[in-house]
Each structure stands twice: as C-alpha cells, then as structure tokens.
Design a protein around this motif. Structure first.
Motif, PDB file in Angstrom:
ATOM      1  N   LEU A 133      34.000  51.883  -8.538  1.00 19.79           N
ATOM      2  CA  LEU A 133      35.033  51.982  -7.409  1.00 19.79           C
ATOM      3  C   LEU A 133      34.764  53.427  -6.795  1.00 19.79           C
ATOM      4  CD1 LEU A 133      37.636  50.658  -6.564  1.00 19.79           C
ATOM      5  CD2 LEU A 133      38.745  52.381  -7.984  1.00 19.79           C
ATOM      6  N   GLN A 134      34.581  54.370  -7.545  1.00 15.53           N
ATOM      7  CA  GLN A 134      34.251  55.744  -6.812  1.00 15.53           C
ATOM      8  C   GLN A 134      33.023  55.811  -5.858  1.00 15.53           C
ATOM      9  OE1 GLN A 134      34.624  58.272 -10.425  1.00 15.53           O
ATOM     10  NE2 GLN A 134      35.889  59.473  -9.375  1.00 15.53           N
ATOM     11  N   GLN A 135      31.861  54.681  -6.573  1.00 16.04           N
ATOM     12  CA  GLN A 135      30.807  54.951  -5.774  1.00 16.04           C
ATOM     13  C   GLN A 135      30.995  54.281  -4.449  1.00 16.04           C
ATOM     14  OE1 GLN A 135      27.351  52.675  -7.668  1.00 16.04           O
ATOM     15  NE2 GLN A 135      26.275  54.304  -6.761  1.00 16.04           N
ATOM     16  N   THR A 136      31.708  53.187  -4.311  1.00 14.93           N
ATOM     17  CA  THR A 136      31.979  52.194  -3.386  1.00 14.93           C
ATOM     18  C   THR A 136      32.775  52.941  -2.277  1.00 14.93           C
ATOM     19  OG1 THR A 136      32.189  50.561  -4.690  1.00 14.93           O
ATOM     20  CG2 THR A 136      33.310  49.997  -2.662  1.00 14.93           C
ATOM     21  N   ARG A 137      33.954  53.764  -2.860  1.00 17.74           N
ATOM     22  CA  ARG A 137      34.552  54.848  -1.943  1.00 17.74           C
ATOM     23  C   ARG A 137      33.699  55.770  -1.164  1.00 17.74           C
ATOM     24  NH1 ARG A 137      37.725  58.575  -5.303  1.00 17.74           N
ATOM     25  NH2 ARG A 137      35.562  59.652  -5.223  1.00 17.74           N
ATOM     26  N   ASP A 138      32.670  56.352  -2.050  1.00 18.92           N
ATOM     27  CA  ASP A 138      31.892  57.457  -1.284  1.00 18.92           C
ATOM     28  C   ASP A 138      30.997  56.937  -0.245  1.00 18.92           C
ATOM     29  OD1 ASP A 138      33.083  59.300  -2.821  1.00 18.92           O
ATOM     30  OD2 ASP A 138      31.475  59.392  -4.433  1.00 18.92           O
ATOM     31  N   ILE A 139      30.601  55.691  -0.631  1.00 21.76           N
ATOM     32  CA  ILE A 139      29.494  54.915   0.116  1.00 21.76           C
ATOM     33  C   ILE A 139      30.281  54.603   1.556  1.00 21.76           C
ATOM     34  CG2 ILE A 139      27.959  52.925   0.569  1.00 21.76           C
ATOM     35  CD1 ILE A 139      27.210  53.271  -2.361  1.00 21.76           C
ATOM     36  N   ALA A 140      31.443  53.992   1.352  1.00 19.38           N
ATOM     37  CA  ALA A 140      32.264  53.550   2.631  1.00 19.38           C
ATOM     38  C   ALA A 140      32.615  54.779   3.615  1.00 19.38           C
ATOM     39  CB  ALA A 140      33.397  52.873   1.975  1.00 19.38           C
ATOM     40  N   ILE A 141      32.667  55.931   3.143  1.00 16.03           N
ATOM     41  CA  ILE A 141      33.163  56.889   3.994  1.00 16.03           C
ATOM     42  C   ILE A 141      31.743  57.440   4.769  1.00 16.03           C
ATOM     43  CG2 ILE A 141      33.937  59.374   3.924  1.00 16.03           C
ATOM     44  CD1 ILE A 141      35.531  58.916   1.540  1.00 16.03           C
ATOM     45  N   GLN A 142      30.579  57.427   3.946  1.00 16.78           N
ATOM     46  CA  GLN A 142      29.543  57.662   4.672  1.00 16.78           C
ATOM     47  C   GLN A 142      28.960  56.632   5.822  1.00 16.78           C
ATOM     48  OE1 GLN A 142      25.862  56.395   2.772  1.00 16.78           O
ATOM     49  NE2 GLN A 142      24.806  58.544   3.244  1.00 16.78           N
ATOM     50  N   GLN A 143      29.182  55.404   5.473  1.00 11.12           N
ATOM     51  CA  GLN A 143      28.940  54.432   6.430  1.00 11.12           C
ATOM     52  C   GLN A 143      29.946  54.347   7.822  1.00 11.12           C
ATOM     53  OE1 GLN A 143      29.296  51.140   3.557  1.00 11.12           O
ATOM     54  NE2 GLN A 143      27.018  50.897   3.551  1.00 11.12           N
ATOM     55  N   PHE A 144      31.161  54.827   7.092  1.00  9.91           N
ATOM     56  CA  PHE A 144      32.120  54.667   8.457  1.00  9.91           C
ATOM     57  C   PHE A 144      32.056  55.722   9.457  1.00  9.91           C
ATOM     58  CE2 PHE A 144      36.245  56.127  10.230  1.00  9.91           C
ATOM     59  CZ  PHE A 144      36.872  55.015  10.526  1.00  9.91           C
ATOM     60  N   LYS A 145      31.504  57.122   9.158  1.00  9.68           N
ATOM     61  CA  LYS A 145      31.088  58.046  10.023  1.00  9.68           C
ATOM     62  C   LYS A 145      29.815  57.553  10.794  1.00  9.68           C
ATOM     63  CE  LYS A 145      32.624  61.929   7.057  1.00  9.68           C
ATOM     64  NZ  LYS A 145      32.371  63.052   6.333  1.00  9.68           N
ATOM     65  N   ILE A 146      28.865  56.984  10.113  1.00 13.03           N
ATOM     66  CA  ILE A 146      27.694  56.743  10.951  1.00 13.03           C
ATOM     67  C   ILE A 146      27.825  55.682  11.905  1.00 13.03           C
ATOM     68  CG2 ILE A 146      25.468  55.304  10.532  1.00 13.03           C
ATOM     69  CD1 ILE A 146      25.129  56.783   7.793  1.00 13.03           C
ATOM     70  N   MET A 147      28.869  54.725  11.735  1.00 14.72           N
ATOM     71  CA  MET A 147      29.202  53.600  12.582  1.00 14.72           C
ATOM     72  C   MET A 147      30.207  53.964  13.619  1.00 14.72           C
ATOM     73  SD  MET A 147      28.807  50.086  10.214  1.00 14.72           S
ATOM     74  CE  MET A 147      29.819  50.420   9.122  1.00 14.72           C
ATOM     75  N   ALA A 148      30.794  54.994  13.442  1.00  8.53           N
ATOM     76  CA  ALA A 148      32.012  55.265  14.395  1.00  8.53           C
ATOM     77  C   ALA A 148      31.641  55.045  15.907  1.00  8.53           C
ATOM     78  CB  ALA A 148      32.477  56.710  14.365  1.00  8.53           C
ATOM     79  N   PRO A 149      30.516  55.556  16.335  1.00  8.18           N
ATOM     80  CA  PRO A 149      30.062  55.324  17.854  1.00  8.18           C
ATOM     81  C   PRO A 149      30.199  54.035  18.486  1.00  8.18           C
ATOM     82  CG  PRO A 149      28.531  56.931  16.722  1.00  8.18           C
ATOM     83  CD  PRO A 149      29.327  56.278  15.660  1.00  8.18           C
ATOM     84  N   MET A 150      30.019  52.982  17.485  1.00  2.00           N
ATOM     85  CA  MET A 150      30.105  51.532  17.899  1.00  2.00           C
ATOM     86  C   MET A 150      31.287  51.410  18.498  1.00  2.00           C
ATOM     87  SD  MET A 150      28.841  49.746  14.188  1.00  2.00           S
ATOM     88  CE  MET A 150      29.252  47.930  14.998  1.00  2.00           C
ATOM     89  N   ALA A 151      32.522  51.968  18.682  1.00  7.02           N
ATOM     90  CA  ALA A 151      33.527  51.961  19.325  1.00  7.02           C
ATOM     91  C   ALA A 151      33.329  51.740  21.076  1.00  7.02           C
ATOM     92  CB  ALA A 151      34.786  53.373  18.977  1.00  7.02           C
ATOM     93  N   VAL A 152      32.577  53.138  21.427  1.00  2.65           N
ATOM     94  CA  VAL A 152      32.078  53.268  22.805  1.00  2.65           C
ATOM     95  C   VAL A 152      31.092  52.156  23.169  1.00  2.65           C
ATOM     96  CG1 VAL A 152      30.818  54.413  24.139  1.00  2.65           C
ATOM     97  CG2 VAL A 152      32.344  55.732  22.791  1.00  2.65           C
ATOM     98  N   LEU A 153      30.402  51.769  22.450  1.00  2.00           N
ATOM     99  CA  LEU A 153      29.354  50.366  22.643  1.00  2.00           C
ATOM    100  C   LEU A 153      30.123  49.097  22.695  1.00  2.00           C
ATOM    101  CD1 LEU A 153      26.377  51.653  20.099  1.00  2.00           C
ATOM    102  CD2 LEU A 153      26.447  51.739  22.650  1.00  2.00           C
ATOM    103  N   ALA A 154      31.189  48.880  22.027  1.00  2.00           N
ATOM    104  CA  ALA A 154      31.879  47.779  21.753  1.00  2.00           C
ATOM    105  C   ALA A 154      32.471  47.353  23.222  1.00  2.00           C
ATOM    106  CB  ALA A 154      32.987  47.600  21.088  1.00  2.00           C
ATOM    107  N   GLY A 155      33.042  48.555  23.864  1.00  2.00           N
ATOM    108  CA  GLY A 155      33.745  48.338  25.214  1.00  2.00           C
ATOM    109  C   GLY A 155      32.537  48.266  26.361  1.00  2.00           C
TER     110      GLY A 155
END
Length: 551
Positions: A139-161
């Motif tokens: 569970l802890q490993q899943t949480r740490d990986i998810a936070i890392q992935q979230f930061k990387i994929m954040a610019p998809m917000a602009v690309l989506a528009g």
C-alpha cells in the motif's frame, strides 16, 4: 452523394481509424499487464491518472465537451470566420489550464490523498483493519509511485484542452481520420517506453525494487503520447485554415462567447461523470489489496471500452452535426427518426457484444492478458469485473446518444443537472456495494447511474419534442435483448463443448475456443436480427451486399 451515403462514409472512416487506435491501445494494455500485472505500478497509475489522464479524456476526447461545442458552433460558420474563433478559444483555454497544471504539481500529495485516501492509512489504522505487514508495505509503495506519476502527468491538463479544440475544429471541417486515429500515437509512445524499460531491466522488470523506475517510465511515456496527439494535428489545422498558435484575446466575439456558452456547462456536465470515476476509485482505495482491485478495473475497462469506443465514434460522430441541423420545430419528425437511428443502432451493436463478453469473460481475459507477470488469478479477477462492465454497455452509449441531442438543442444545462444528482446517487451505490462485492460492486453502481440517467433524459425529450414513440423503441430494444441473450446462451454452450473437446490450457486452444464460441454467437444474433426487419439492419446488410457485389 446522398446524405445517407455521406453518413455511411464518415462512419466508415471513423470506424477504421478508431479500430486501429483501439488495437494499438490493446497492445499497450497487454504490454502493461505483461510488465506489471496487478501489482503496485499499474495500481498506482490508475489512481494517478484520475485527474491528468481524465482531463485528456474529458477535454481532449472525441465527443467530449470541447469537441462537441466546437463542432456545434463552427459547423454553422463560414470558412473565413473559423480561424479567429479557434485562436480565441485556444488562448483562453490554455491560459486557464496552465494555472491548473501549476496547481496540480504544487499540491500533488494532497490531491492524491483526496483521490485515494485509502492509500494514506497509518500503520495503526491498517492494523485495526486487519491488514498484514506485507499488504501495508504494498500500500505504501503504491502511494509513493502514484504521487510521482501524478506530478509527471500534470501537464496533460494543457495538452487536453489543445487536443480537444483541434479535434473539434478538424471535425467541423469534415476531417475525421486524424482525430480518430490520434490515440494510436499515445499508445505507441507507451509501447516504446515499456520496450526500452524491458531492454534495460530484462527479467528484473518485475522486481519490486525497480517499481519506482517502472512507474516513472509509464508516466513519462503517457505524457509523451498526449504531446504527440497534439503535435500531429497542427499541420492539418494550419493547412485547412483552422487557426494557428497565435494568441488572440477576442473573448467578447459573439462566436467565441457562443462556444464558451456551450462548452462551459458541457464541461461541467461531463466533468460530473469523471467525479463519478473519482468516487469509484475513492472507495476502491479502501479495498484490501487496492492495487489489484483497480488494476483489474483498468484491464477489464479497456476490454469493455474497446468495442464501446469504436462504436461510440461510429454512431455519435456522424450524428452530432445532423442533430444540430434538425433542431427547428418543423424538423422534429426527422430529429426523432435520427434519435431512433442512434438508439436502435446502439442496441443492435452493444447488446449482443455485452451478452458475448459476459459468457466469454474468462477466456477473453486469459487470451488478452495472461502472460509473464499477469497470472491466472489475475485473469479470474479481471474476468469478474469485465462481466459487470458488460452489463452496462448499452445504457452507457445510449445515454451518450441522448446527451448529444441536448447539446444539439443548445441545452447543456439539463445533462449537467442530471449529472449533479448522479454524483450523490453513485456515491450512495458505491458505499452500499463496495463492501459486499468489491470492485464488481463499484462497476455495477456506475451501470445503475447510467441507466437512471438515460431514462430521465428520454422522459425529458419525450415532453420537449412533443412525444417520442417510447413504447415502440422499448419493444424493439427488448427484442434485441432477447436475441442477444439467445446468442450468449448458444456461445456459452459452444464454449463448454470446445473446452470438453480441446481443453482450456494454452494460448492457441483458448483462442480457438473463443473464436468458435463468439463466432457462432454472432451468427445466431445476426440470424435473429434479420428476422426483425428493422430499417437499421436492412440498411447495414444492403451496404455490405453492394460492396461485395461491386468487388
């Protein structure tokens, strides 16, 4: 060329392009399954993808609110008026989404705690829940990986528009190939990223100590895919005079305001559906071994969405401009015929596919995913969730047909209001069903919400358009459901016979069993459907016959 032939031609282009995209999407998911199975990497990705990834689906997807609003407005404008409108909308949307991206990166951890609070359980709370130390470590490993992935994929917000605006402009200019095939580029970048990871790590790719690296590669390649989706459409836009990257602050232009008027409520309405997805994952984060549960939902969801996505584009993309041209009261008889065409075609395609996917869920899951890190128990879990998804395929697409009718009538508030009510209904159903049924309960909650939404929209359109032949449509749908059930029963019997004769081990044997059972089931439904003498069936058979005879 007649209007019917034109619609058929558009549908054919969309079908071929979407099929190619879906095939590559399936390859991508197979590669993810082989590399990560139902472990923490893909489990974390499903949580991290909720906001940036669903923004791409919400804003950048075909039939999304940006696409629908752009098509609805630009299809009524002259060619020389289009570029300033597109540039003005792009300037406004990018300005807003840049701020959103900065916020997502800055507040990644608290955002993830809102998406999946179950991943942030303390050791004491986990012990009270009876969670083993090994499960809590995952569970802890899943949480740490998810936070890392979230930061990387954040610019998809602009690309989506950017992607959504471009797709809408291209469709309004009668260009359907590129928007339908563009998701293929996203799948290719993920395949390349995973291929490079496999080359670098070899057999160590399944080693837990490399999970963070695997999660980062999956996230970066997903972001690269979104970027490529936008870049490939730019030459076509510029060549067609659909606007450039020039900033334009003409926000008071009547056409720009009209797009915003349609786009705003439509975005909120579609966004309400994404809140339902977040609600599902919110409750899924509390399921023991949440990574496996959400991974199974992701794998099964793709299997259900592959035919659903193809047929959604084939049915909705050609009909949306037609709906928009038939909104005057004198055109309502024709509008009702087009609504019937959309709904009956949806039933004709989705009901038999649903029935076959329910009875063939286990061999489908095994054939598609079961290799390397994806184990037999993962196949069974995925198959169970796939059955639940399959139950709701018709109501999911049928509801989308009706939503497009409201958009054509320039009424995006009604779907928005319905969606708001559905948030609370979905949360209630999730709460009631997650404990006894786990991931399956979460999917069934969504099916129930879509069914209720579809019935409410039909009732409102029945009143607004001065009567719809609901009994006739319902009777035809019931007959098609009966034929689908018959096809599913025959397919199940054929599958049992094949497994008795050939067994059920080995990829080749499983594939033969699946093809025989599915093929016979489709033949049975085809025979049944032709007996009904529906215009939709007759038109489809006629087109096939004409093409065959010409060849």
């Amino acid at each position: 060329m007649s209007k019917a032939r034109s619609l058929a031609g558009i549908a054919g282009i969309v079908a071929i392009a979407t099929l190619l995209s879906k095939v590559f999407g399936l390859f991508r998911q197979q590669a993810i399954a082989a590399a990560f199975g139902t472990g923490p990497v893909f489990g974390a990705f499903n949580f991290a993808y909720v906001i940036p990834g669903f923004l791409l689906i919400l804003l950048g997807g075909i039939n999304g609110p940006f696409h629908s609003a752009i098509v609805s407005v630009l299809s009524k404008r002259k060619q020389e008026e289009v570029a300033p409108i597109v540039e003005g909308i792009t300037t406004l949307v990018v300005s807003i989404l840049l701020l959103v991206t900065v916020g997502l990166i800055a507040f990644a951890e608290p955002m993830m705690s809102l998406v999946a609070p179950g991943l942030f359980l303390s050791a004491a709370d986990a012990a009270r829940e009876g969670m083993s130390p090994e499960t809590y470590a995952t569970l802890q490993q899943t949480r740490d990986i998810a936070i890392q992935q979230f930061k990387i994929m954040a610019p998809m917000a602009v690309l989506a528009g950017l992607v959504g605006i471009g797709f809408g402009a291209l469709n309004a200019a009668n260009q359907y190939w590129l928007p339908s095939i563009s998701p293929l580029f996203s799948s290719v970048t993920v395949l390349l990223g995973l291929g490079g990871l496999a080359w670098y790590l070899g057999d160590r790719i399944t080693d837990p100590q490399y999970a963070m690296l695997g999660g980062a590669v999956l996230a970066w390649s997903t972001l690269a895919g979104a970027l490529l989706q936008w870049l490939v459409q730019l030459p076509a836009q510029w060549k067609s005079g659909l606007g450039t990257l020039r900033p334009r602050f003409n926000f008071n232009d009547p056409a720009v305001r009209e797009v915003i008027h349609v786009m705003g409520p439509a975005t909120f309405s579609s966004g309400m559906m994404q809140i339902n997805v977040w609600t599902d994952l919110f409750f899924a984060s509390f399921i023991p071994n949440a990574a496996a549960a959400v991974s199974a939902m992701g794998y099964a969801g793709l299997l259900a969405l592959t035919p659903l996505g193809i047929l959604s584009n084939v049915i909705l993309v050609p009909l949306l401009p037609v709906f928009s041209r038939l909104t005057a009261p004198q055109d309502w008889p024709d509008l009702k015929l087009r609504i019937r065409q959309g709904l009956i075609t949806t039933a004709l395609t989705m009901l038999p596919i649903s029935a076959l996917m329910i009875v063939l869920a286990v061999p489908i899951s095994r054939v598609v995913y079961e290799r390397y890190a994806f184990r037999p128990e993962d196949s069974l879990l995925t198959a169970t969730v796939l059955m639940a998804y399959s139950v709701g395929m018709f109501v999911y697409l049928g509801r989308d047909v009706l939503v497009r009718v409201f958009y054509a009538l320039e009424d995006s508030l009604t779907p928005f209001r319905i969606s708001i009510a559905n948030i609370f209904l979905n949360a209630l159903l999730d709460f009631l069903l997650v404990r006894p049924y786990g991931a399956v309960g979460l999917v069934l909650a969504t099916v129930g919400v879509n069914l209720i939404s579809m019935l409410i929209m039909l009732a409102i359109l029945h009143r607004r358009l001065q009567g719809l032949p609901l009994r006739q449509w319902g009777g035809l749908t019931a007959l098609l459901a009966l034929g689908s059930g018959l096809a599913g029963g025959v397919a199940w019997a054929v599958l049992q016979g094949c497994e008795e004769w050939l067994g059920n081990q080995g990829f080749g044997v499983l594939l033969v069993n699946l093809c025989l059972a599915g093929g016979v089931g489709l033949l049975v439904f085809g025979w049944f459907a032709t007996r009904l003498r529906l215009p939709e069936v007759d038109a489809f058979v006629s087109r096939l016959s004409q093409r065959f005879l010409r060849r």
